[in-house]
Design a protein around this motif. Structure first.
Motif, PDB file in Angstrom:
ATOM      1  N   CYS A 120       0.834  -1.212   0.000  1.00 44.76           N
ATOM      2  CA  CYS A 120       0.000   0.000   0.000  1.00 44.76           C
ATOM      3  C   CYS A 120       0.865   1.256   0.000  1.00 44.76           C
ATOM      4  CB  CYS A 120      -0.924   0.005   1.216  1.00 44.76           C
ATOM      5  SG  CYS A 120      -2.193  -1.279   1.188  1.00 44.76           S
ATOM      6  N   HIS A 160      -5.694  -0.877   7.340  1.00 47.95           N
ATOM      7  CA  HIS A 160      -5.431   0.561   7.351  1.00 47.95           C
ATOM      8  C   HIS A 160      -4.629   0.976   8.583  1.00 47.95           C
ATOM      9  CE1 HIS A 160      -8.056   0.780   3.931  1.00 47.95           C
ATOM     10  NE2 HIS A 160      -9.087   0.320   4.624  1.00 47.95           N
ATOM     11  N   TYR A 164      -1.124   2.923   8.604  1.00 49.67           N
ATOM     12  CA  TYR A 164      -0.959   4.108   9.461  1.00 49.67           C
ATOM     13  C   TYR A 164       0.364   4.048  10.229  1.00 49.67           C
ATOM     14  CZ  TYR A 164      -1.978   7.432  13.250  1.00 49.67           C
ATOM     15  OH  TYR A 164      -1.917   8.483  14.153  1.00 49.67           O
ATOM     16  N   ALA A 179      -4.697   6.955   5.728  1.00 51.19           N
ATOM     17  CA  ALA A 179      -5.043   5.672   6.344  1.00 51.19           C
ATOM     18  C   ALA A 179      -6.007   5.869   7.501  1.00 51.19           C
ATOM     19  CB  ALA A 179      -3.770   4.977   6.827  1.00 51.19           C
ATOM     20  N   LYS A 182      -9.527   6.349   6.280  1.00 54.13           N
ATOM     21  CA  LYS A 182     -10.144   5.132   5.750  1.00 54.13           C
ATOM     22  C   LYS A 182     -10.611   4.202   6.861  1.00 54.13           C
ATOM     23  CE  LYS A 182      -7.815   5.148   1.270  1.00 54.13           C
ATOM     24  NZ  LYS A 182      -7.102   4.374   0.240  1.00 54.13           N
ATOM     25  N   ILE A 183      -9.941   4.265   8.007  1.00 50.22           N
ATOM     26  CA  ILE A 183     -10.359   3.443   9.145  1.00 50.22           C
ATOM     27  C   ILE A 183     -11.804   3.751   9.513  1.00 50.22           C
ATOM     28  CG2 ILE A 183     -10.011   3.109  11.624  1.00 50.22           C
ATOM     29  CD1 ILE A 183      -6.994   3.420  11.095  1.00 50.22           C
TER      30      ILE A 183
END
Length: 285
Positions: A120, A160, A164, A179, A182-183
């Motif tokens: 990622c 995620h 992070y 990140a 997105k969590i």
């Protein structure tokens, strides 16, 4: 043309106090100074800094190839990336500074990192994002057919979360914020949230409120309903990470104190104390 326009304004302006005249004269002086190329009193000291030349994507691709060794032993995976992109990370900039231009391999070992999180990270370097992307204008992510819609195990949350912590290590603030955002787009269950909370309290520093505070707030406001779904896991988490239990309890008590203060400041009709009523029998006695 600018000078004649300024003169017209000054000539047409009605005569006023001395202060107005001085302002007009000052404007004239400033115009003359600008015409002569002189700096105004409020100008920055020294010449303006030239804008840094833009680095094209082709230049990134023309940079040397760096080999990344993720994991160890049988679980080791070899990936490659362009050094021009990697050095946007302070972590890799420092590592690449050690390379010698003598034809020797350019390698960076990452024995303890998660391969999917590194993937990622590389996807972000090359594209500015990583899958699944956020849907514009919505608090949701692109559909990923390889995972269920509801994260019952915490796998999606952990994905995620690992990006992070990796972004934090590599010094990429934008990826770290991405990140984190997105969590909050993942639909999960109580057990999934506990798996995520365990990872956060194990791998993030105590002062990282960006990721820890939402976890504690989540359980402080929902533990009374979610605890029944994963009571054993919740108890185990509190015993394993006392800081988690303390953070949750602190928020519960803070919320209770806040409600009590609001009730004192804005008492309702039912909150007033009433004198005890005695029955006629008791009064006669």
């Amino acid at each position: 043309m600018a000078d004649s326009f300024s003169d017209d304004i000054i000539d047409d302006a009605p005569a006023g106090p001395g202060a107005d005249v001085k302002m007009a004269e000052g404007a004239d002086d400033n115009a003359a100074a600008a015409a002569n190329g002189a700096e105004l009193p409020f100008a920055e000291d020294g010449p303006e800094e030239a804008a840094a030349p833009r680095i094209t994507f082709l230049q990134y691709l023309a940079s040397p190839i760096v080999t990344l060794l993720i994991g160890t032993g049988e679980n080791e995976t070899i990936l490659t990336a362009h050094q021009g992109l990697l050095v946007q990370s302070p972590y890799f900039a420092e590592a690449c500074a050690e390379f010698i231009d003598d034809g020797s391999p350019r390698q960076v070992e990452l024995p303890n990192e998660d391969i999917d999180a590194v993937g990622c990270f590389l996807e972000f370097l090359y594209t500015g994002d990583y899958f699944p992307r956020k849907i514009p204008g919505q608090r949701s992510l692109e559909k990923d057919t390889s995972v269920p819609e509801v994260d019952a195990s915490g796998v999606q949350l952990l994905k995620h979360a690992k990006v992070y912590t990796l972004a934090d290590k590599f010094g990429l603030r934008h990826l770290k914020n991405l990140a984190s955002s997105k969590i909050h787009c993942v639909n999960s269950t109580a057990k999934g949230e506990i798996a995520y909370a365990r990872y956060v309290y194990e791998y993030t520093p105590k002062d990282d409120t960006t990721i820890r505070a939402p976890v504690a707030n989540f359980w402080a406001t929902r533990s009374h309903t979610l605890r029944s779904e994963a009571e054993d896991e919740f108890r185990s988490l509190c015993l394993e990470f006392p800081q988690f239990g303390y953070d949750v309890l602190t928020r519960v008590l803070d919320e209770k104190l806040k409600r009590e203060r609001n009730e004192k400041m804005h008492p309702g009709p039912s909150s007033a104390r009433k004198r005890p009523r005695h029955s006629s029998t008791a009064a006669a006695a």
